[in-house]
Design an enzyme around this catalytic site. Structure first.
Site, PDB file in Angstrom:
ATOM      1  N   SER A 155       0.832  -1.206   0.000  1.00  0.00           N
ATOM      2  CA  SER A 155       0.000   0.000   0.000  1.00  0.00           C
ATOM      3  C   SER A 155       0.864   1.253   0.000  1.00  0.00           C
ATOM      4  O   SER A 155       0.600   2.206  -0.751  1.00  0.00           O
ATOM      5  CB  SER A 155      -0.945   0.011   1.206  1.00  0.00           C
ATOM      6  OG  SER A 155      -0.224  -0.043   2.431  1.00  0.00           O
ATOM      7  N   TYR A 156       1.908   1.257   0.798  1.00  0.00           N
ATOM      8  CA  TYR A 156       2.817   2.406   0.849  1.00  0.00           C
ATOM      9  C   TYR A 156       3.540   2.564  -0.486  1.00  0.00           C
ATOM     10  O   TYR A 156       3.648   3.678  -1.020  1.00  0.00           O
ATOM     11  CB  TYR A 156       3.827   2.200   1.982  1.00  0.00           C
ATOM     12  CG  TYR A 156       4.775   3.361   2.189  1.00  0.00           C
ATOM     13  CD1 TYR A 156       4.440   4.414   3.018  1.00  0.00           C
ATOM     14  CD2 TYR A 156       6.017   3.385   1.563  1.00  0.00           C
ATOM     15  CE1 TYR A 156       5.299   5.478   3.217  1.00  0.00           C
ATOM     16  CE2 TYR A 156       6.891   4.441   1.753  1.00  0.00           C
ATOM     17  CZ  TYR A 156       6.536   5.486   2.596  1.00  0.00           C
ATOM     18  OH  TYR A 156       7.403   6.540   2.770  1.00  0.00           O
TER      19      TYR A 156
END
Length: 277
Positions: A155-156
Site C-alpha cells: 500500500s505504501y
C-alpha cells in the site's frame, strides 16, 4: 553583508508539519526566512513545533488542524494560510502514514485503502487547493513527498509511486504558469513511522524488513537534514524551472542540480522511465 535567505518572506504550507520530516522541513524553511503554516492532525505536536520554531528563528508560524484525507480540511488549511498571509508560495505535501506490513492478500482492505488515501488523496487535495491562488499570481512551488516501499509493503509503495506519476503529469499541466512541482524521496529516515514499520515487520515475520528497521532506528538511517535541505532547494528559486522530477535526498548529488537545470529539463533525468534493452 549577510547572505540573503533563500525563502526570505515566502509563505509555505507544510502538511504533516508537527513531527518527523515535516518538522525538519519546517525548521529548515524558518531558518531560510519563510513564514509558515503547519497542518497536522495532532494539535499538541503542532503547538510544540510552532513554539520551538518561533523561539529559535523568530519566525511567523500558524497552525491548522487538518486530516489530509478530508478535502474540506485541506481546503481550510489553504484558506487559513491565505487569510493570514495573503499568498501561498510553497505547498509541501508531506503528511503520511505507515502501510500495513504483510503479503497483499492477507492485509486489511480498509487499512490498505487508508494508506492510499493519506498519501495520494492527501497530495491531490493539497495540490488542488493550493494551485488556484498560485495561478492568480503566476508563481508557486509544490513539493511532494515520495518514497520507496517494497514486498510486504504494497500500500505504501503503490501510494508513493502514484505520487511520482502525479507529479510528472501535473508538471506538464502547469508548464509555463510559473508553478513548479517536484517530488522528494527522502530515504529511510529514523522517524516514528520507521519504528512502526520495524515492529509490524517483526509481527508479520518479515525479518528482512525488520532488520532494516532495526538498522534505521539504531543510527543507520538516512539524513533528515539532507531531506530538509532538498525541500528548501525545491521550494525556493534555486532550481529555476526544474519541474516534474523525482530527486532522492539520500542518493542523488542534488547540490549539482541548480547549475544543470536546463540540461536536466531537456532530458529524461530524474524521471520514471522504462529503458528497453
Amino acid at each position: 553583508m549577510a547572505d540573503s535567505k533563500r525563502l526570505d518572506g515566502r509563505v509555505a504550507l507544510i502538511t504533516g508539519g508537527g513531527r518527523g520530516i515535516g518538522q525538519a522541513i519546517a525548521r529548515a524553511y524558518a531558518a531560510e526566512g519563510a513564514k509558515l503554516a503547519l497542518a497536522a492532525r495532532t494539535d499538541g505536536e503542532l503547538q510544540e513545533t510552532a513554539a520551538c520554531i518561533r523561539d529559535q528563528y523568530d519566525a511567523d508560524v500558524i497552525t491548522v488542524l487538518a486530516n489530509v484525507t478530508d478535502r474540506a480540511q485541506v481546503e481550510n488549511a489553504v484558506a487559513q494560510t491565505m487569510h493570514r498571509y495573503g499568498v501561498i508560495d510553497v505547498m509541501v505535501n508531506n503528511a503520511g502514514n505507515t502501510g500495513q506490513i504483510g503479503p497483499l492478500w492477507t492485509l486489511d482492505p480498509d487499512r490498505w485503502a487508508n494508506t492510499i488515501a493519506v498519501h495520494v488523496l492527501g497530495t491531490y487535495y493539497g495540490c488542488r487547493a493550493a494551485i488556484p491562488p498560485m495561478l492568480e499570481r503566476g508563481y508557486g512551488r509544490i513539493v511532494n513527498m515520495s518514497g520507496v516501499g517494497g514486498p510486504n509493503d504494497t500500500s505504501y509503495d503503490a501510494a508513493k509511486t502514484a505520487i511520482v506519476n502525479l507529479t510528472e503529469n501535473l508538471s506538464v499541466e502547469l508548464a509555463s504558469t510559473g508553478i513548479t512541482v517536484n517530488a522528494i524521496s527522502p530515504g529511510s529516515i529514523h522517524t516514528r513511522m520507521w519504528e512502526e514499520v520495524r515492529d509490524m515487520a517483526y509481527d508479520a515475520g518479515d525479518m528482512e524488513m525488520y532488520e532494516k528497521g532495526v538498522q534505521v532506528t539504531s543510527g543507520g538511517g538516512a539524513s533528515i537534514e539532507r531531506a530538509a535541505e532538498l525541500a528548501v532547494m525545491l521550494g525556493s528559486d534555486q532550481c529555476g524551472n526544474l519541474s516534474g522530477r523525482l530527486i532522492r535526498a539520500n542518493l542523488d548529488t542534488f547540490e549539482d542540480i541548480p547549475a544543470n537545470t536546463d540540461a536536466i529539463m531537456a532530458s529524461d533525468a530524474y524521471l520514471l522511465r522504462r529503458v528497453d534493452p
